[in-house]
Design a protein around this motif. Structure first.
Motif, PDB file in Angstrom:
ATOM      1  N   VAL A  11       0.834  -1.199   0.000  1.00  0.00           N
ATOM      2  CA  VAL A  11       0.000   0.000   0.000  1.00  0.00           C
ATOM      3  C   VAL A  11       0.873   1.255   0.000  1.00  0.00           C
ATOM      4  O   VAL A  11       1.806   1.375   0.797  1.00  0.00           O
ATOM      5  N   LEU A  12       0.574   2.194  -0.888  1.00  0.00           N
ATOM      6  CA  LEU A  12       1.103   3.553  -0.806  1.00  0.00           C
ATOM      7  C   LEU A  12       0.018   4.431  -0.207  1.00  0.00           C
ATOM      8  O   LEU A  12      -1.149   4.326  -0.596  1.00  0.00           O
ATOM      9  N   PHE A  13       0.380   5.297   0.741  1.00  0.00           N
ATOM     10  CA  PHE A  13      -0.644   6.155   1.309  1.00  0.00           C
ATOM     11  C   PHE A  13      -0.087   7.531   1.639  1.00  0.00           C
ATOM     12  O   PHE A  13       1.073   7.692   2.019  1.00  0.00           O
ATOM     13  N   LEU A  14      -0.955   8.526   1.451  1.00  0.00           N
ATOM     14  CA  LEU A  14      -0.645   9.899   1.798  1.00  0.00           C
ATOM     15  C   LEU A  14      -1.161  10.143   3.201  1.00  0.00           C
ATOM     16  O   LEU A  14      -2.359  10.031   3.460  1.00  0.00           O
ATOM     17  N   TRP A  15      -0.260  10.465   4.113  1.00  0.00           N
ATOM     18  CA  TRP A  15      -0.599  10.630   5.521  1.00  0.00           C
ATOM     19  C   TRP A  15      -0.448  12.096   5.909  1.00  0.00           C
ATOM     20  O   TRP A  15       0.550  12.734   5.585  1.00  0.00           O
ATOM     21  N   SER A  16      -1.425  12.620   6.610  1.00  0.00           N
ATOM     22  CA  SER A  16      -1.366  13.995   7.097  1.00  0.00           C
ATOM     23  C   SER A  16      -1.848  14.028   8.533  1.00  0.00           C
ATOM     24  O   SER A  16      -2.932  13.511   8.838  1.00  0.00           O
ATOM     25  N   ALA A  17      -1.038  14.614   9.443  1.00  0.00           N
ATOM     26  CA  ALA A  17      -1.408  14.679  10.847  1.00  0.00           C
ATOM     27  C   ALA A  17      -0.713  15.863  11.506  1.00  0.00           C
ATOM     28  O   ALA A  17       0.412  16.216  11.127  1.00  0.00           O
ATOM     29  N   ARG A  57       3.882   7.575   2.059  1.00  0.00           N
ATOM     30  CA  ARG A  57       4.529   6.502   2.801  1.00  0.00           C
ATOM     31  C   ARG A  57       4.126   5.145   2.225  1.00  0.00           C
ATOM     32  O   ARG A  57       3.243   5.064   1.391  1.00  0.00           O
ATOM     33  N   PHE A  58       4.801   4.097   2.731  1.00  0.00           N
ATOM     34  CA  PHE A  58       4.600   2.757   2.190  1.00  0.00           C
ATOM     35  C   PHE A  58       4.305   1.772   3.317  1.00  0.00           C
ATOM     36  O   PHE A  58       4.881   1.852   4.405  1.00  0.00           O
ATOM     37  N   ALA A  59       3.389   0.847   3.061  1.00  0.00           N
ATOM     38  CA  ALA A  59       3.105  -0.237   3.992  1.00  0.00           C
ATOM     39  C   ALA A  59       2.988  -1.539   3.220  1.00  0.00           C
ATOM     40  O   ALA A  59       2.604  -1.551   2.049  1.00  0.00           O
ATOM     41  N   PHE A  60       3.334  -2.636   3.875  1.00  0.00           N
ATOM     42  CA  PHE A  60       3.169  -3.962   3.278  1.00  0.00           C
ATOM     43  C   PHE A  60       2.368  -4.809   4.253  1.00  0.00           C
ATOM     44  O   PHE A  60       2.869  -5.230   5.298  1.00  0.00           O
ATOM     45  N   GLY A  61       1.104  -5.027   3.927  1.00  0.00           N
ATOM     46  CA  GLY A  61       0.219  -5.761   4.824  1.00  0.00           C
ATOM     47  C   GLY A  61       0.080  -7.212   4.405  1.00  0.00           C
ATOM     48  O   GLY A  61       0.172  -7.558   3.224  1.00  0.00           O
ATOM     49  N   VAL A  62      -0.126  -8.065   5.379  1.00  0.00           N
ATOM     50  CA  VAL A  62      -0.472  -9.461   5.134  1.00  0.00           C
ATOM     51  C   VAL A  62      -1.657  -9.811   6.018  1.00  0.00           C
ATOM     52  O   VAL A  62      -1.905  -9.170   7.044  1.00  0.00           O
ATOM     53  N   GLY A  63      -2.430 -10.799   5.613  1.00  0.00           N
ATOM     54  CA  GLY A  63      -3.592 -11.155   6.403  1.00  0.00           C
ATOM     55  C   GLY A  63      -4.158 -12.492   6.010  1.00  0.00           C
ATOM     56  O   GLY A  63      -3.722 -13.126   5.046  1.00  0.00           O
ATOM     57  N   GLY A  64      -5.172 -12.891   6.760  1.00  0.00           N
ATOM     58  CA  GLY A  64      -5.897 -14.111   6.468  1.00  0.00           C
ATOM     59  C   GLY A  64      -7.359 -13.956   6.843  1.00  0.00           C
ATOM     60  O   GLY A  64      -7.672 -13.488   7.939  1.00  0.00           O
ATOM     61  N   ASP A  65      -8.255 -14.277   5.905  1.00  0.00           N
ATOM     62  CA  ASP A  65      -9.689 -14.319   6.174  1.00  0.00           C
ATOM     63  C   ASP A  65     -10.075 -15.780   6.359  1.00  0.00           C
ATOM     64  O   ASP A  65      -9.855 -16.606   5.468  1.00  0.00           O
ATOM     65  N   PHE A  66     -10.673 -16.100   7.498  1.00  0.00           N
ATOM     66  CA  PHE A  66     -11.013 -17.476   7.833  1.00  0.00           C
ATOM     67  C   PHE A  66     -12.541 -17.610   7.862  1.00  0.00           C
ATOM     68  O   PHE A  66     -13.197 -17.089   8.768  1.00  0.00           O
ATOM     69  N   ARG A  67     -13.115 -18.297   6.865  1.00  0.00           N
ATOM     70  CA  ARG A  67     -14.551 -18.530   6.829  1.00  0.00           C
ATOM     71  C   ARG A  67     -14.845 -19.745   7.717  1.00  0.00           C
ATOM     72  O   ARG A  67     -14.570 -20.877   7.351  1.00  0.00           O
ATOM     73  N   LEU A  68     -15.420 -19.483   8.897  1.00  0.00           N
ATOM     74  CA  LEU A  68     -15.660 -20.543   9.868  1.00  0.00           C
ATOM     75  C   LEU A  68     -17.039 -21.171   9.726  1.00  0.00           C
ATOM     76  O   LEU A  68     -17.270 -22.287  10.206  1.00  0.00           O
TER      77      LEU A  68
END
Length: 204
Positions: A151-157, A165-176
């Motif tokens: 992900v590239l994102f424009l951050w303002s605070a 800035r740059f982020a690298f996300g990982v995840g898992g969706d678990f259909r229970l």
């Protein structure tokens, strides 16, 4: 194909839960395709490493390959800091369908989020590409969708200025079950926020 799926699963399950935020500035990412046929609703609990806890509600609906998600909640940074109201909206469009040559599904995810707090508001404008693949377990209703999302994102605070800035996300969706998903995400990325996110989502 099996090798690509195995690599994706290992990536998802082995990375320590550290993440820069997605659309509302909390550490939550998106799988490449939706789990629902009509709509979904759920709650997301986040623990950013800079402190505190956030709880958000989310609602998502779709049309053909495109869907829209809305989120809102509160982040309590802890200590003497004021609580922050979180609002966000994002869109997801499928752009890659798996083939014999490429085993993953892909979707573009873009959005806009806001941090509302007395003394100065902030914003997050992310754009990412989510890549993953649904895995069905033999003789079981449970499915797993591991994914990765740069992900590239424009951050303002206030006090931090504005920057790309740059982020690298990982995840898992678990259909229970037929109507319930457990979703976990994390990753690596730039400051200011790192942490983990866990979601409980009811799909229809």
């Amino acid at each position: 194909m099996r090798r690509s799926l195995s690599l994706t699963m290992v990536l998802t399950l082995s990375v320590v839960g550290v993440s820069v935020a997605q659309v509302t500035g909390m550490p939550s990412y998106d799988a490449p395709y939706r789990a629902f046929s009509q709509h979904e609703a759920g709650a997301i609990l986040s623990f950013p490493d800079i402190g505190g806890t956030a709880i958000e509600g989310e609602y998502r609906f779709g049309y053909q390959k495109f869907d829209v998600g809305m989120r809102g909640g509160v982040w309590d940074p802890g200590g003497v800091a004021s609580s922050v109201v979180l609002l966000g909206i994002e869109g997801r469009q499928r752009v890659v369908t798996h083939t014999e040559q490429f085993a993953l599904e892909g979707a573009v995810v873009v959005g806009f989020g806001a941090h509302l707090v007395s003394g100065g508001n902030g914003s997050v404008i992310p754009g990412g590409l989510s890549l993953g693949r649904l895995i069905e377990l033999k003789n079981s209703p449970v499915t797993i969708t591991p994914y990765a999302e740069p992900v590239l994102f424009l951050w303002s605070a206030p006090g931090l200025g504005t920057g790309l800035r740059f982020a690298f996300g990982v995840g898992g969706d678990f259909r229970l079950s037929r109507m319930f998903d457990l979703r976990v995400s994390g990753g690596l990325g730039d400051d200011p926020m790192q942490g983990i996110s866990i979601g409980a989502v009811w799909v229809h």
